[in-house]
Design an enzyme around this catalytic site. Structure first.
Site, mmCIF file in Angstrom:
data_model
loop_
_atom_site.group_PDB
_atom_site.id
_atom_site.type_symbol
_atom_site.label_atom_id
_atom_site.label_comp_id
_atom_site.label_asym_id
_atom_site.label_seq_id
_atom_site.Cartn_x
_atom_site.Cartn_y
_atom_site.Cartn_z
ATOM 1 N N ASN A 10 -12.745 4.230 -20.794
ATOM 2 C CA ASN A 10 -13.575 4.737 -19.690
ATOM 3 C C ASN A 10 -12.688 5.465 -18.683
ATOM 4 O O ASN A 10 -12.428 5.017 -17.567
ATOM 5 C CB ASN A 10 -14.417 3.633 -19.039
ATOM 6 C CG ASN A 10 -13.664 2.365 -18.748
ATOM 7 O OD1 ASN A 10 -12.553 2.162 -19.207
ATOM 8 N ND2 ASN A 10 -14.278 1.500 -17.965
ATOM 9 N N HIS B 130 -18.676 -4.078 -25.422
ATOM 10 C CA HIS B 130 -19.054 -4.519 -24.081
ATOM 11 C C HIS B 130 -20.527 -4.883 -24.168
ATOM 12 O O HIS B 130 -21.380 -4.006 -24.303
ATOM 13 C CB HIS B 130 -18.824 -3.382 -23.088
ATOM 14 C CG HIS B 130 -19.273 -3.684 -21.691
ATOM 15 N ND1 HIS B 130 -18.386 -3.866 -20.646
ATOM 16 C CD2 HIS B 130 -20.516 -3.808 -21.142
ATOM 17 C CE1 HIS B 130 -19.063 -4.098 -19.525
ATOM 18 N NE2 HIS B 130 -20.354 -4.065 -19.807
ATOM 19 N N HIS C 74 -14.629 -9.661 -23.329
ATOM 20 C CA HIS C 74 -14.815 -10.489 -22.113
ATOM 21 C C HIS C 74 -16.047 -11.401 -22.135
ATOM 22 O O HIS C 74 -16.951 -11.291 -21.315
ATOM 23 C CB HIS C 74 -14.824 -9.627 -20.854
ATOM 24 C CG HIS C 74 -15.599 -8.349 -20.913
ATOM 25 N ND1 HIS C 74 -16.914 -8.264 -21.334
ATOM 26 C CD2 HIS C 74 -15.231 -7.079 -20.596
ATOM 27 C CE1 HIS C 74 -17.327 -7.021 -21.255
ATOM 28 N NE2 HIS C 74 -16.328 -6.273 -20.826
ATOM 29 N N ASN D 68 -16.965 -7.508 -13.798
ATOM 30 C CA ASN D 68 -18.080 -7.395 -14.732
ATOM 31 C C ASN D 68 -17.604 -7.721 -16.143
ATOM 32 O O ASN D 68 -16.732 -7.025 -16.653
ATOM 33 C CB ASN D 68 -18.666 -5.983 -14.693
ATOM 34 C CG ASN D 68 -19.958 -5.881 -15.477
ATOM 35 O OD1 ASN D 68 -20.675 -6.857 -15.618
ATOM 36 N ND2 ASN D 68 -20.248 -4.701 -15.985
ATOM 37 N N HIS E 127 -7.262 -1.492 -18.474
ATOM 38 C CA HIS E 127 -7.696 -0.185 -17.982
ATOM 39 C C HIS E 127 -6.508 0.456 -17.269
ATOM 40 O O HIS E 127 -6.108 0.008 -16.195
ATOM 41 C CB HIS E 127 -8.881 -0.338 -17.026
ATOM 42 C CG HIS E 127 -10.084 -0.959 -17.667
ATOM 43 N ND1 HIS E 127 -11.082 -0.211 -18.240
ATOM 44 C CD2 HIS E 127 -10.425 -2.257 -17.851
ATOM 45 C CE1 HIS E 127 -12.003 -1.027 -18.749
ATOM 46 N NE2 HIS E 127 -11.621 -2.273 -18.522
ATOM 47 N N LEU E 128 -5.942 1.477 -17.887
ATOM 48 C CA LEU E 128 -4.792 2.164 -17.298
ATOM 49 C C LEU E 128 -5.209 3.381 -16.479
ATOM 50 O O LEU E 128 -4.368 4.041 -15.874
ATOM 51 C CB LEU E 128 -3.802 2.555 -18.396
ATOM 52 C CG LEU E 128 -3.175 1.362 -19.132
ATOM 53 C CD1 LEU E 128 -2.218 1.837 -20.216
ATOM 54 C CD2 LEU E 128 -2.469 0.417 -18.162
ATOM 55 N N ASP F 226 -8.585 -7.936 -19.130
ATOM 56 C CA ASP F 226 -9.529 -6.972 -18.562
ATOM 57 C C ASP F 226 -8.989 -6.444 -17.233
ATOM 58 O O ASP F 226 -9.702 -6.326 -16.237
ATOM 59 C CB ASP F 226 -10.914 -7.572 -18.388
ATOM 60 C CG ASP F 226 -11.995 -6.509 -18.124
ATOM 61 O OD1 ASP F 226 -11.691 -5.295 -18.200
ATOM 62 O OD2 ASP F 226 -13.148 -6.894 -17.836
ATOM 63 N N GLY G 206 -14.161 -5.196 -10.868
ATOM 64 C CA GLY G 206 -12.910 -5.213 -11.592
ATOM 65 C C GLY G 206 -11.767 -5.719 -10.742
ATOM 66 O O GLY G 206 -11.691 -5.442 -9.541
ATOM 67 N N ASP H 145 -16.409 0.371 -23.593
ATOM 68 C CA ASP H 145 -16.235 -0.642 -22.559
ATOM 69 C C ASP H 145 -16.634 -0.121 -21.182
ATOM 70 O O ASP H 145 -16.311 1.003 -20.805
ATOM 71 C CB ASP H 145 -14.799 -1.132 -22.509
ATOM 72 C CG ASP H 145 -14.655 -2.323 -21.590
ATOM 73 O OD1 ASP H 145 -15.363 -3.322 -21.815
ATOM 74 O OD2 ASP H 145 -13.887 -2.247 -20.631
#
Length: 430
Positions: free
Chosen positions: A104, A188, A241, A286, A72-73, A313, A332, A161
């Site tokens: 997301n 997800h 995940h 999560n 996640h950037l 993740d 996260g 996701d």
């Protein structure tokens, strides 16, 4: 983003002197050559003038560049948590040459225009190769299919996701479309009604501390449903995940039946369980850390090939968002800068997993599944020196990790991408 069409890069070659390499399943010392196309060991270096550069590896362990297909950037939309520049810098200095970033963000990439917003940021700021995911549904809301066809040429696959797709008919339609487009669905798996406000695994710790739990069924029930849809549609299906023993068993059976299914887990699920929990935000993610039984099933799945990939993740948040304990913190943790050292220390040094298997799960397998060309990219790790995890040293803006304070081995000291040394740790006194 690294421009693979740059003719200058294609002409570069580097001799890596005095490296340690995997050869026939054993670690040997020798020299290696890398360029924009390939990475290979050599018996004799040959004339130095042949190479554009020579790097003294001083016993580093050299592997193909790592590939993380679940990060996640946070851009566009949430740059206070992470930026493409900071996240890819963290990746570069951790041995990664390529990432797949999750959708997301805001705006979520659900059509060509919104995807272009993300692509422009990647072209401007990325320090490693970055390939995004497009969404499965519009705005990730689970009500209508995204414009998958318009995005297909530019994405690794499709994912919502952070949210499961509850509507079975909608997921079937998405799989049929992805199958036609030749792209995977990266799911997800989470049944919203079974999460019910939980913050950690519905296990011993939750019971003792009177915290709302998240059942294992919330994951495996959707895996079970999606595997049936995979059988019906023939779509390539990738489970994100994986955290439960039941999911591992379902995926193992699906593979035996010949379904086009792959999956990933993350370092924290292989190395930790709910026995390790503390009431701190750095232990909240999560899906949550599950039981020791689940952890052991994940390790077994990684060893027997049921689990194909280890992805981080990587999900950075601000310090404030992670300061409210298990109940109130955002879900996260940051994973890029601890992934290889934690796994090497916990699985390889302990004798549980071979180095060859670990490297395959972190490099060749994710690249093959998602069609990522890493060329001759390599990373070098220092295996014989321990260090203590200090999040204040992270290049990522996210500083929350369950491995904080642990002594690990295997810190990255070299990254070569496209025939160019992109990162080299400075030697003491240099």
């Amino acid at each position: 983003m690294i421009n693979k069409n740059d003719e200058r890069l294609c002409e570069m070659s580097i001799l890596l002197r005095g490296a340690a390499l995997l050869h026939d399943g054993k670690i040997i010392r020798g020299d290696a050559v890398t360029d924009s196309h390939s990475f290979f060991s050599v018996d004799a270096a040959g004339p130095l003038g042949f190479f554009d550069a020579v790097v003294d590896c001083d016993g580093l362990f050299i592997v193909p560049g790592l590939v993380d297909v679940h990060v996640h950037l946070r851009e566009p939309g949430f740059s206070y948590k992470e930026t493409i520049a900071s996240g890819t810098r963290a990746a570069l200095e951790s041995g990664y040459c390529a990432l797949c970033c999750m959708p997301n963000v805001q705006p979520a990439p659900d059509d060509a225009d919104d995807l272009e917003v993300m692509l422009e940021l990647i072209r401007r700021d990325a320090q490693v190769q970055v390939v995004p995911f497009g969404t499965i549904t519009r705005r990730r809301e689970g009500r209508a299919i995204s414009d998958m066809e318009a995005m297909a040429p530019f994405v690794a696959g499709f994912s919502d996701d952070g949210s499961g797709v509850d509507d079975e008919d909608l997921m079937r339609q998405a799989m049929q479309t992805a199958k036609r487009l030749g792209k995977p669905i990266a799911a997800h798996c989470e049944v919203k009604s079974l999460v019910a406000g939980g913050c950690i695994h519905a296990g011993r710790y939750a019971s003792v501390h009177s915290l709302p739990g998240i059942s294992s069924e919330s994951e495996w029930r959707m895996v079970e449903r999606d595997l049936k849809l995979c059988a019906q549609t023939g779509a390539r299906y990738h489970v994100c995940h994986v955290s439960t023993s039941e999911s591992v068993a379902l995926i193992r059976e699906a593979k035996r039946a010949g379904l086009p299914v792959t999956c990933e887990t993350a370092p924290h699920y292989l190395l930790l369980c709910d026995d390790d929990l503390k009431d701190e935000g750095r232990f909240k993610m999560n899906p949550p850390l599950r039981s020791a039984r689940d952890r052991d099933a994940l390790i077994a799945g990684a060893l027997d090939g049921t689990i194909d990939v280890i992805a981080t993740d990587h999900a950075p948040h601000s310090a404030e968002e992670k300061s409210k304990g298990l109940l109130g913190s955002a879900m996260g943790v940051s994973g890029l800068e601890t992934a290889f050292p934690a796994l090497y220390t916990g699985l390889v040094r302990s004798g549980i997993m071979s180095m060859e298997r670990l490297v395959t799960m972190m490099s060749a397998a994710p690249a093959e599944i998602f069609g990522i060309d890493t060329g001759g990219s390599v990373a070098g790790f220092r295996l014989d020196e321990g260090f203590t995890v200090d999040p204040s040293e992270f290049k990522s803006l996210g500083k929350s990790t369950p491995f904080e304070g642990r002594e690990l081995y295997g810190r990255a000291e070299l990254s070569v991408i496209g025939g160019i040394v992109r990162y080299e740790k400075k030697k003491a006194g240099a």
